[in-house]
Design a protein around this motif. Structure first.
Motif, PDB file in Angstrom:
ATOM      1  N   ASP A 130       0.811  -1.215   0.000  1.00 22.49           N
ATOM      2  CA  ASP A 130       0.000   0.000   0.000  1.00 22.49           C
ATOM      3  C   ASP A 130       0.852   1.276   0.000  1.00 22.49           C
ATOM      4  OD1 ASP A 130       0.957  -0.465   2.536  1.00 22.49           O
ATOM      5  OD2 ASP A 130      -0.922  -0.010   3.569  1.00 22.49           O
ATOM      6  N   TRP A 131       2.159   1.139  -0.264  1.00 23.25           N
ATOM      7  CA  TRP A 131       3.024   2.298  -0.416  1.00 23.25           C
ATOM      8  C   TRP A 131       2.938   2.797  -1.858  1.00 23.25           C
ATOM      9  CZ3 TRP A 131       7.974   3.059   2.804  1.00 23.25           C
ATOM     10  CH2 TRP A 131       7.782   2.603   4.109  1.00 23.25           C
ATOM     11  N   ILE A 132       3.286   4.054  -2.075  1.00 19.44           N
ATOM     12  CA  ILE A 132       3.266   4.635  -3.410  1.00 19.44           C
ATOM     13  C   ILE A 132       4.554   4.250  -4.136  1.00 19.44           C
ATOM     14  CG2 ILE A 132       3.131   6.778  -4.737  1.00 19.44           C
ATOM     15  CD1 ILE A 132       1.749   8.041  -2.296  1.00 19.44           C
ATOM     16  N   ASP A 133       4.398   3.683  -5.323  1.00 16.18           N
ATOM     17  CA  ASP A 133       5.547   3.277  -6.128  1.00 16.18           C
ATOM     18  C   ASP A 133       6.053   4.479  -6.920  1.00 16.18           C
ATOM     19  OD1 ASP A 133       7.413   2.161  -7.801  1.00 16.18           O
ATOM     20  OD2 ASP A 133       6.027   0.811  -8.830  1.00 16.18           O
ATOM     21  N   VAL A 134       7.241   4.969  -6.563  1.00 16.32           N
ATOM     22  CA  VAL A 134       7.831   6.108  -7.274  1.00 16.32           C
ATOM     23  C   VAL A 134       9.132   5.682  -7.956  1.00 16.32           C
ATOM     24  CG1 VAL A 134       6.753   7.919  -5.893  1.00 16.32           C
ATOM     25  CG2 VAL A 134       8.901   6.903  -5.127  1.00 16.32           C
ATOM     26  N   SER A 135       9.182   4.422  -8.369  1.00 13.82           N
ATOM     27  CA  SER A 135      10.347   3.951  -9.107  1.00 13.82           C
ATOM     28  C   SER A 135      10.438   4.685 -10.438  1.00 13.82           C
ATOM     29  CB  SER A 135      10.240   2.444  -9.347  1.00 13.82           C
ATOM     30  OG  SER A 135       9.133   2.155 -10.183  1.00 13.82           O
ATOM     31  N   ALA A 136      11.616   4.609 -11.059  1.00 12.68           N
ATOM     32  CA  ALA A 136      11.798   5.266 -12.347  1.00 12.68           C
ATOM     33  C   ALA A 136      10.939   4.633 -13.427  1.00 12.68           C
ATOM     34  CB  ALA A 136      13.269   5.214 -12.751  1.00 12.68           C
ATOM     35  N   ILE A 137      10.488   3.388 -13.194  1.00 10.31           N
ATOM     36  CA  ILE A 137       9.598   2.731 -14.149  1.00 10.31           C
ATOM     37  C   ILE A 137       8.198   3.327 -14.034  1.00 10.31           C
ATOM     38  CG2 ILE A 137       8.595   0.535 -14.848  1.00 10.31           C
ATOM     39  CD1 ILE A 137      11.044  -0.792 -13.508  1.00 10.31           C
ATOM     40  N   ALA A 138       7.732   3.477 -12.796  1.00  4.52           N
ATOM     41  CA  ALA A 138       6.383   4.004 -12.568  1.00  4.52           C
ATOM     42  C   ALA A 138       6.314   5.517 -12.780  1.00  4.52           C
ATOM     43  CB  ALA A 138       5.921   3.648 -11.156  1.00  4.52           C
ATOM     44  N   THR A 139       7.381   6.214 -12.410  1.00  2.24           N
ATOM     45  CA  THR A 139       7.419   7.682 -12.545  1.00  2.24           C
ATOM     46  C   THR A 139       8.777   8.072 -13.130  1.00  2.24           C
ATOM     47  OG1 THR A 139       8.187   7.844 -10.245  1.00  2.24           O
ATOM     48  CG2 THR A 139       5.841   8.106 -10.627  1.00  2.24           C
ATOM     49  N   PRO A 140       8.901   8.097 -14.445  1.00  4.30           N
ATOM     50  CA  PRO A 140      10.198   8.354 -15.080  1.00  4.30           C
ATOM     51  C   PRO A 140      10.785   9.737 -14.783  1.00  4.30           C
ATOM     52  CG  PRO A 140       8.622   7.427 -16.652  1.00  4.30           C
ATOM     53  CD  PRO A 140       7.855   7.816 -15.433  1.00  4.30           C
ATOM     54  N   THR A 141       9.921  10.722 -14.481  1.00  4.25           N
ATOM     55  CA  THR A 141      10.408  12.088 -14.248  1.00  4.25           C
ATOM     56  C   THR A 141      10.162  12.514 -12.808  1.00  4.25           C
ATOM     57  OG1 THR A 141       8.314  13.173 -14.836  1.00  4.25           O
ATOM     58  CG2 THR A 141       9.835  12.643 -16.638  1.00  4.25           C
ATOM     59  N   TYR A 142      10.986  13.436 -12.354  1.00  4.09           N
ATOM     60  CA  TYR A 142      10.847  13.943 -10.990  1.00  4.09           C
ATOM     61  C   TYR A 142       9.534  14.712 -10.838  1.00  4.09           C
ATOM     62  CZ  TYR A 142      12.309  15.974  -6.531  1.00  4.09           C
ATOM     63  OH  TYR A 142      12.403  16.329  -5.201  1.00  4.09           O
ATOM     64  N   ILE A 171      18.494   7.833 -11.797  1.00  7.73           N
ATOM     65  CA  ILE A 171      17.942   7.596 -13.136  1.00  7.73           C
ATOM     66  C   ILE A 171      16.586   8.263 -13.350  1.00  7.73           C
ATOM     67  CG2 ILE A 171      19.182   5.440 -13.519  1.00  7.73           C
ATOM     68  CD1 ILE A 171      16.694   3.912 -12.753  1.00  7.73           C
ATOM     69  N   THR A 172      15.999   8.840 -12.324  1.00  2.00           N
ATOM     70  CA  THR A 172      14.757   9.586 -12.504  1.00  2.00           C
ATOM     71  C   THR A 172      15.087  10.918 -13.165  1.00  2.00           C
ATOM     72  OG1 THR A 172      13.750   8.566 -10.557  1.00  2.00           O
ATOM     73  CG2 THR A 172      12.759  10.608 -11.352  1.00  2.00           C
ATOM     74  N   GLN A 173      14.474  11.196 -14.290  1.00  2.00           N
ATOM     75  CA  GLN A 173      14.810  12.396 -15.057  1.00  2.00           C
ATOM     76  C   GLN A 173      14.509  13.669 -14.270  1.00  2.00           C
ATOM     77  OE1 GLN A 173      12.844  12.202 -18.923  1.00  2.00           O
ATOM     78  NE2 GLN A 173      13.017   9.971 -18.914  1.00  2.00           N
ATOM     79  N   GLY A 174      15.514  14.544 -14.192  1.00  8.28           N
ATOM     80  CA  GLY A 174      15.343  15.817 -13.513  1.00  8.28           C
ATOM     81  C   GLY A 174      15.354  15.728 -12.002  1.00  8.28           C
ATOM     82  N   ALA A 175      15.777  14.600 -11.454  1.00 11.06           N
ATOM     83  CA  ALA A 175      15.720  14.398 -10.000  1.00 11.06           C
ATOM     84  C   ALA A 175      16.822  15.162  -9.270  1.00 11.06           C
ATOM     85  CB  ALA A 175      15.823  12.913  -9.683  1.00 11.06           C
ATOM     86  N   HIS A 176      16.510  15.522  -8.062  1.00  7.89           N
ATOM     87  CA  HIS A 176      17.493  16.092  -7.144  1.00  7.89           C
ATOM     88  C   HIS A 176      17.106  15.654  -5.738  1.00  7.89           C
ATOM     89  CE1 HIS A 176      14.224  19.153  -7.323  1.00  7.89           C
ATOM     90  NE2 HIS A 176      14.412  19.174  -6.003  1.00  7.89           N
ATOM     91  N   THR A 177      17.951  15.939  -4.775  1.00  3.90           N
ATOM     92  CA  THR A 177      17.633  15.580  -3.402  1.00  3.90           C
ATOM     93  C   THR A 177      16.452  16.421  -2.918  1.00  3.90           C
ATOM     94  OG1 THR A 177      19.930  15.015  -2.923  1.00  3.90           O
ATOM     95  CG2 THR A 177      18.495  15.476  -1.040  1.00  3.90           C
ATOM     96  N   PRO A 178      15.347  15.776  -2.536  1.00  2.00           N
ATOM     97  CA  PRO A 178      14.180  16.556  -2.089  1.00  2.00           C
ATOM     98  C   PRO A 178      14.514  17.386  -0.854  1.00  2.00           C
ATOM     99  CG  PRO A 178      13.618  14.246  -2.468  1.00  2.00           C
ATOM    100  CD  PRO A 178      15.100  14.329  -2.494  1.00  2.00           C
TER     101      PRO A 178
END
Length: 314
Positions: A130-142, A171-178
């Motif tokens: 029940d956690w949100i999947d924020v992998s690069a597959i599920a969410t390719p961009t930041y 590998i997430t496009q446009g990612a940075h440390t939140p």
């Protein structure tokens, strides 16, 4: 992501198993091991409802074709049209299905066999169902990841934990440390926790820090850190699993009944051959059904030779 290799997942499993409700999970696990004998009908292999008709656009021949059919374990040729197997058997019979522009693939003595599907599931994964999947597959961009997290927070009740996992900033496009400000804006009314896919880094918002009582004066755990900025203020970043423990202790964990249901679903997925990693499109066939492309089939026919020569096939 292997739980043995991933310190973060292992810490969640250990921390959860120390909670009283988790003692009941042993019963769920035992029950899951008996699902096959419990009367739950197995999911059948997908098969054609009728014998395929039409002509083939690709015919494989020139090497052993392993059918996995005990009655006829090997065949001389295999014909396909698009993503469908039309015929498997003697070369003369299969080649009778050739179309006017059919292409022949000479296996050159190499073996052609069904793709091997490994669901590769670990028991610990059900804790994160029940956690949100924020992998690069599920969410390719930041940006897409932030949108998904924001929507998850809006769907949650005020005060409920919003949890995410599989974030990969490399590998997430446009990612940075939140930043802490970003995380506060994503879930202003909820404690928030997000785990990187390496298991060594996590992120929390101010609500989560308040809920657990972690402040700038809280000492770092051994071999772990509540990361602070140059001014000594908490940044919301956590390093190494021991820093997660105060947050895990405040999070809800599934009941024994829910764990049984999750394990049951996991078994059903494994029985169907559903892949966890959907980056690779495996192909299978049962009797006369195939999924994938002709390129997949042709590549599969080369695996045997490459392995014999010691080459990688991935």
């Amino acid at each position: 992501m292997c739980v043995v290799c991933n310190a973060g997942l292992a810490e969640f499993l250990k921390a959860s198993s120390s909670r009283r409700d988790f003692l009941k999970y042993a019963g769920a696990t035992a029950a899951s091991s008996g699902l096959m004998a419990s009367g739950i009908p197995p999911t059948p292999v997908r098969a054609q409802s009728a014998t395929p008709t039409g002509t083939a656009d690709v015919i494989f021949r020139g090497g052993p074709i392993l059918t996995m059919n005990e009655g006829a374990p090997r065949a001389e040729a295999l014909a396909t049209r698009g993503a469908q197997i039309l015929a498997v058997g003697p070369a003369a019979d299969v080649e009778a299905r050739r179309g006017p522009s059919a292409r022949f693939v000479d296996l050159g003595g190499r073996a052609l066999l069904p793709g091997l599907i490994d669901p590769h599931m670990h028991f610990v994964f059900v804790l994160f169902e029940d956690w949100i999947d924020v992998s690069a597959i599920a969410t390719p961009t930041y940006e897409g990841m932030q949108t998904k997290l924001r929507e998850g927070a809006r769907a949650a009740k005020a005060g409920d934990w919003v949890r995410a996992w599989q974030f990969d900033p490399s590998i997430t496009q446009g990612a940075h440390t939140p930043t802490l400000a970003e995380l506060d804006a994503l879930a202003p009314d909820n404690p928030f926790f997000m785990l990187e896919n390496n298991g060594h880094v996590a992120y929390v918002n101010s609500r989560a820090l308040q809920t657990t009582g972690i402040t700038r004066d809280t000492p770092d755990p051994p071999t772990a850190r509540f990361v602070r900025g140059p001014d000594g203020a908490l940044t919301g970043k956590l390093e190494e699993p021991l820093a997660y423990l105060p947050f895990i202790a405040k999070m809800p964990i599934p009941s024994a009944m829910e764990m049984r249901a999750r394990i049951r679903r996991m078994h059903q997925m494994a029985r169907r051959g559903d892949p966890v990693d959907r980056r690779s499109r495996s192909w299978i066939y049962g009797h006369e059904t195939v999924e994938g492309s002709n390129a997949d089939l042709e590549r599969g026919s080369c695996d045997w030779k490459h392995r014999q020569e010691g080459h990688r096939t991935d």
